[in-house]
Design a protein around this motif. Structure first.
Motif, PDB file in Angstrom:
ATOM      1  N   ASP A 207       5.559   4.492  13.572  1.00 56.60           N
ATOM      2  CA  ASP A 207       6.985   4.498  13.894  1.00 56.60           C
ATOM      3  C   ASP A 207       7.403   3.155  14.484  1.00 56.60           C
ATOM      4  N   THR A 208       6.575   2.603  15.367  1.00 54.86           N
ATOM      5  CA  THR A 208       6.846   1.285  15.936  1.00 54.86           C
ATOM      6  C   THR A 208       6.925   0.241  14.833  1.00 54.86           C
ATOM      7  N   ALA A 209       6.072   0.396  13.809  1.00 52.39           N
ATOM      8  CA  ALA A 209       6.054  -0.561  12.702  1.00 52.39           C
ATOM      9  C   ALA A 209       7.211  -0.353  11.732  1.00 52.39           C
ATOM     10  N   GLY A 210       7.955   0.744  11.886  1.00 54.65           N
ATOM     11  CA  GLY A 210       9.102   0.978  11.022  1.00 54.65           C
ATOM     12  C   GLY A 210       8.808   1.825   9.808  1.00 54.65           C
ATOM     13  N   ALA A 211       7.632   2.472   9.771  1.00 56.27           N
ATOM     14  CA  ALA A 211       7.298   3.335   8.636  1.00 56.27           C
ATOM     15  C   ALA A 211       7.778   4.762   8.894  1.00 56.27           C
ATOM     16  N   LYS A 212       8.073   5.482   7.824  1.00 53.62           N
ATOM     17  CA  LYS A 212       8.479   6.881   7.913  1.00 53.62           C
ATOM     18  C   LYS A 212       7.305   7.754   7.470  1.00 53.62           C
ATOM     19  N   VAL A 213       6.733   8.487   8.405  1.00 47.50           N
ATOM     20  CA  VAL A 213       5.546   9.297   8.116  1.00 47.50           C
ATOM     21  C   VAL A 213       5.955  10.625   7.491  1.00 47.50           C
ATOM     22  N   LEU A 214       5.480  10.881   6.272  1.00 46.66           N
ATOM     23  CA  LEU A 214       5.800  12.127   5.566  1.00 46.66           C
ATOM     24  C   LEU A 214       4.673  13.158   5.668  1.00 46.66           C
ATOM     25  N   PHE A 215       3.428  12.699   5.676  1.00 39.42           N
ATOM     26  CA  PHE A 215       2.286  13.612   5.711  1.00 39.42           C
ATOM     27  C   PHE A 215       1.199  13.073   6.634  1.00 39.42           C
TER      28      PHE A 215
ATOM     29  N   PHE B 135       0.191  -6.180   4.409  1.00 37.86           N
ATOM     30  CA  PHE B 135       0.695  -5.631   5.649  1.00 37.86           C
ATOM     31  C   PHE B 135       2.064  -5.011   5.419  1.00 37.86           C
ATOM     32  N   VAL B 136       2.338  -3.927   6.122  1.00 42.87           N
ATOM     33  CA  VAL B 136       3.627  -3.270   5.991  1.00 42.87           C
ATOM     34  C   VAL B 136       4.728  -4.165   6.542  1.00 42.87           C
ATOM     35  N   SER B 137       5.849  -4.228   5.850  1.00 38.79           N
ATOM     36  CA  SER B 137       6.985  -5.029   6.299  1.00 38.79           C
ATOM     37  C   SER B 137       7.838  -4.222   7.256  1.00 38.79           C
ATOM     38  N   LEU B 138       8.116  -4.798   8.426  1.00 38.48           N
ATOM     39  CA  LEU B 138       8.921  -4.114   9.415  1.00 38.48           C
ATOM     40  C   LEU B 138      10.389  -4.498   9.297  1.00 38.48           C
ATOM     41  N   GLU B 139      10.721  -5.382   8.394  1.00 38.83           N
ATOM     42  CA  GLU B 139      12.082  -5.877   8.331  1.00 38.83           C
ATOM     43  C   GLU B 139      12.878  -5.260   7.179  1.00 38.83           C
ATOM     44  N   ASN B 140      12.211  -4.630   6.209  1.00 38.33           N
ATOM     45  CA  ASN B 140      12.895  -4.007   5.090  1.00 38.33           C
ATOM     46  C   ASN B 140      13.166  -2.541   5.411  1.00 38.33           C
ATOM     47  N   SER B 141      13.614  -1.780   4.407  1.00 37.46           N
ATOM     48  CA  SER B 141      13.850  -0.353   4.610  1.00 37.46           C
ATOM     49  C   SER B 141      12.519   0.333   4.898  1.00 37.46           C
ATOM     50  N   PRO B 142      12.557   1.459   5.654  1.00 39.76           N
ATOM     51  CA  PRO B 142      11.306   2.127   6.045  1.00 39.76           C
ATOM     52  C   PRO B 142      10.451   2.500   4.841  1.00 39.76           C
ATOM     53  N   GLU B 143       9.171   2.220   4.928  1.00 43.92           N
ATOM     54  CA  GLU B 143       8.245   2.615   3.870  1.00 43.92           C
ATOM     55  C   GLU B 143       7.715   4.006   4.164  1.00 43.92           C
ATOM     56  N   LYS B 144       7.579   4.802   3.111  1.00 41.27           N
ATOM     57  CA  LYS B 144       7.073   6.165   3.263  1.00 41.27           C
ATOM     58  C   LYS B 144       5.546   6.120   3.369  1.00 41.27           C
ATOM     59  N   ALA B 145       5.026   6.796   4.396  1.00 44.36           N
ATOM     60  CA  ALA B 145       3.599   6.660   4.706  1.00 44.36           C
ATOM     61  C   ALA B 145       2.911   8.008   4.825  1.00 44.36           C
ATOM     62  N   VAL B 146       1.622   7.989   4.515  1.00 46.58           N
ATOM     63  CA  VAL B 146       0.708   9.102   4.761  1.00 46.58           C
ATOM     64  C   VAL B 146      -0.331   8.619   5.763  1.00 46.58           C
TER      65      VAL B 146
ATOM     66  N   LEU C   9      -2.222  -5.205  14.230  1.00 44.52           N
ATOM     67  CA  LEU C   9      -2.014  -6.647  14.056  1.00 44.52           C
ATOM     68  C   LEU C   9      -0.609  -6.941  13.546  1.00 44.52           C
ATOM     69  N   GLN C  10      -0.124  -6.097  12.636  1.00 47.77           N
ATOM     70  CA  GLN C  10       1.214  -6.318  12.097  1.00 47.77           C
ATOM     71  C   GLN C  10       2.284  -6.096  13.165  1.00 47.77           C
ATOM     72  N   ILE C  11       2.112  -5.069  13.986  1.00 46.68           N
ATOM     73  CA  ILE C  11       3.065  -4.823  15.078  1.00 46.68           C
ATOM     74  C   ILE C  11       3.092  -6.016  16.029  1.00 46.68           C
ATOM     75  N   PHE C  12       1.902  -6.521  16.345  1.00 49.99           N
ATOM     76  CA  PHE C  12       1.817  -7.685  17.226  1.00 49.99           C
ATOM     77  C   PHE C  12       2.531  -8.884  16.597  1.00 49.99           C
ATOM     78  N   ALA C  13       2.374  -9.038  15.289  1.00 52.80           N
ATOM     79  CA  ALA C  13       2.986 -10.189  14.615  1.00 52.80           C
ATOM     80  C   ALA C  13       4.502 -10.158  14.742  1.00 52.80           C
ATOM     81  N   VAL C  14       5.081  -8.963  14.667  1.00 57.67           N
ATOM     82  CA  VAL C  14       6.534  -8.841  14.745  1.00 57.67           C
ATOM     83  C   VAL C  14       7.021  -8.925  16.191  1.00 57.67           C
ATOM     84  N   ARG C  15       6.239  -8.381  17.124  1.00 56.39           N
ATOM     85  CA  ARG C  15       6.652  -8.349  18.532  1.00 56.39           C
ATOM     86  C   ARG C  15       6.467  -9.692  19.240  1.00 56.39           C
ATOM     87  N   ALA C  16       5.583 -10.527  18.738  1.00 53.69           N
ATOM     88  CA  ALA C  16       5.321 -11.810  19.403  1.00 53.69           C
ATOM     89  C   ALA C  16       6.570 -12.680  19.392  1.00 53.69           C
TER      90      ALA C  16
END
Length: 432
Positions: free
Chosen positions: A46-54, A8-19, A119-126
């Motif tokens: 974006d809510t999950a903290g990822a940076k969308v490149l493509f 699962f993508v980590s929402l607490e670290n620096s933004p991960e680059k995503a496609v 699911l990951q967004i829910f995990a962080v928002r709960a």
């Protein structure tokens, strides 16, 4: 077992680059629909903290069982991922365990589908213990069929006759741990439900109203506007809140109701997440009135209405008294649009929760709806019968009281849902 599931993508670290990748496969999903779904997936990322490149949309007659998008598109993605050091590829459609495994092997980066991202967004928002348990349960049920080949570094050792390879042993051990944790979480959620029934039993005599709607429709903003002391968290993002907020709503003629803000719905909402959140959605199932809040400024608001209706049907709450609340009218440009909406959605109420536009009209509609759900009663009792008088003050709406010597004549309104209960108390009083 950790709440953070593997991959699962980590929402607490620096933004991960995503496609982001969507799939158009007519007639099920047309090109314009895939584009629209991908825009929403970008909001989720974006809510999950990822940076969308493509962002890519792959046209296919049918989903490829091996890679979902086909081997040609996979080869096309490889150099893009390598040159831009992409951390994550997110698919708008749910992937099978095999597709996810094949894509990770070929693209050499994390692969996530829409379900996993939500699911990951829910995990962080709960925030509450109940919400955290619900999300963890949904995560584990999602992860369980995807455990195969997670331990390939161990499974290279072959087992002979009468033995098992250590890789398979590790997978089975992990499965047992997950099943054990799932069982524990289900017991905890049952306990949460029992505690909730105890805490909320006093609400039986009060009209219960639940806010429902697509995520980011403005439910929490409306909650704060109707109940100034609600302090419900609101943010212009998907799934800003998960935990239910409940407050008293004061209406005209001294009427009161209980207003609850619930989790927002979304297209392709994971089924196991709906199942896990059913205890939270009790507020919706037990409500007397639903306020279906719609972001009428969104180009796909009619599809959002349909998705919410389908989800309400899935949780057994479709046939309740419902007021369609068309929110964010301040974002509409043409005044004649208001008339068109009012005609098309007869019985709806047009408002702007953020600007406070027509909230009085919504309150008026609520009061009229609640008024129609009351019956009037009359009783004459001795002034010394303070227990019955106190009971009526607590359970009913007193219209008038008139004292006549040592008696008091009370006219009151009683909610139809507890009318039989009140009548039983009155009969018992008359007999005694």
């Amino acid at each position: 077992m950790e709440n953070q599931a593997v991959g699962f993508v980590s929402l607490e670290n620096s933004p991960e680059k995503a496609v982001l990748i969507g799939i158009s496969h007519p007639p099920e999903v047309l090109k314009w629909q895939a584009e629209e779904h991908l825009e929403e997936l970008e909001e989720l990322a974006d809510t999950a903290g990822a940076k969308v490149l493509f962002k890519f949309i792959q046209d296919r007659k049918q989903i490829d069982p091996v890679y979902a998008i086909g081997s040609g598109k996979v080869q096309e993605l490889k150099p893009i991922i390598e040159e831009n050091t992409i951390d994550l590829v997110i698919f708008d459609d749910e992937l099978t365990p095999g597709q996810k495994r094949n894509l990770e092997r070929e693209l050499d980066c994390k692969i996530l589908d829409r379900t996993g991202l939500i699911l990951q967004i829910f995990a962080v928002r709960a925030k509450s213990a109940q919400a955290k348990h619900q999300v963890e349960l949904a995560q584990l049920e999602y992860l369980l069929p995807r455990l195969t080949r997670q331990w390939t570094h161990l499974s290279k050792q072959k087992g002979g006759i009468g033995t098992k390879g250590p890789g398979e042993t590790q997978i089975e051990t992990d499965r047992r741990l997950i099943w054990r944790r799932i069982s524990t979480l289900k017991q905890k959620l049952k306990e949460h439900s029992r505690q909730r029934e105890t805490r909320t039993s006093w609400r039986d005599s009060i009209t219960k109203i639940a806010l429902v709607g697509y995520t980011n429709a403005g439910k929490s903003t409306l909650m704060n506007a109707l109940c100034p002391k609600a302090n419900a968290y609101s943010e212009d993002r998907l799934f800003a809140t998960l935990d239910t907020t409940t407050r008293r709503l004061h209406l005209k003629q001294n009427k009161q109701a209980i207003l609850s803000d619930t989790v927002g719905f979304i297209r392709k909402l994971p089924h196991n997440l709906v199942e896990s959140f059913k205890s939270t959605l009790e507020e919706v199932r037990e409500a007397d009135i639903l306020l279906h809040v719609v972001d009428v400024s969104h180009p796909s608001f009619e599809e959002h209405i349909r998705i919410v209706d389908e989800t309400l049907d899935e949780i057994g709450a479709k046939n309740k008294q419902t007021i369609l609340v068309l929110n964010k009218i301040d974002r509409l440009e043409q005044n004649d649009t208001f008339l068109g909406l009012a005609q098309k959605f007869e019985g709806s109420v047009l408002i702007s929760a953020a600007r406070g536009i027509n909230l009085s009209g919504l309150m008026e509609r609520l009061s009229d709806l609640i008024q129609a759900d009351f019956d009037e009663r009359f009783i004459r009792v001795h002034v010394s019968d303070y227990k019955l008088i106190s009971y009526l003050h607590e359970k009913t709406e007193i219209i008038s009281k008139r004292y006549d010597d040592e008696d008091v004549e009370i006219q009151f309104r009683v909610p139809k849902k507890i009318a039989n209960q009140i009548d039983g108390v009155l009969r018992q009083h008359q007999v005694s």
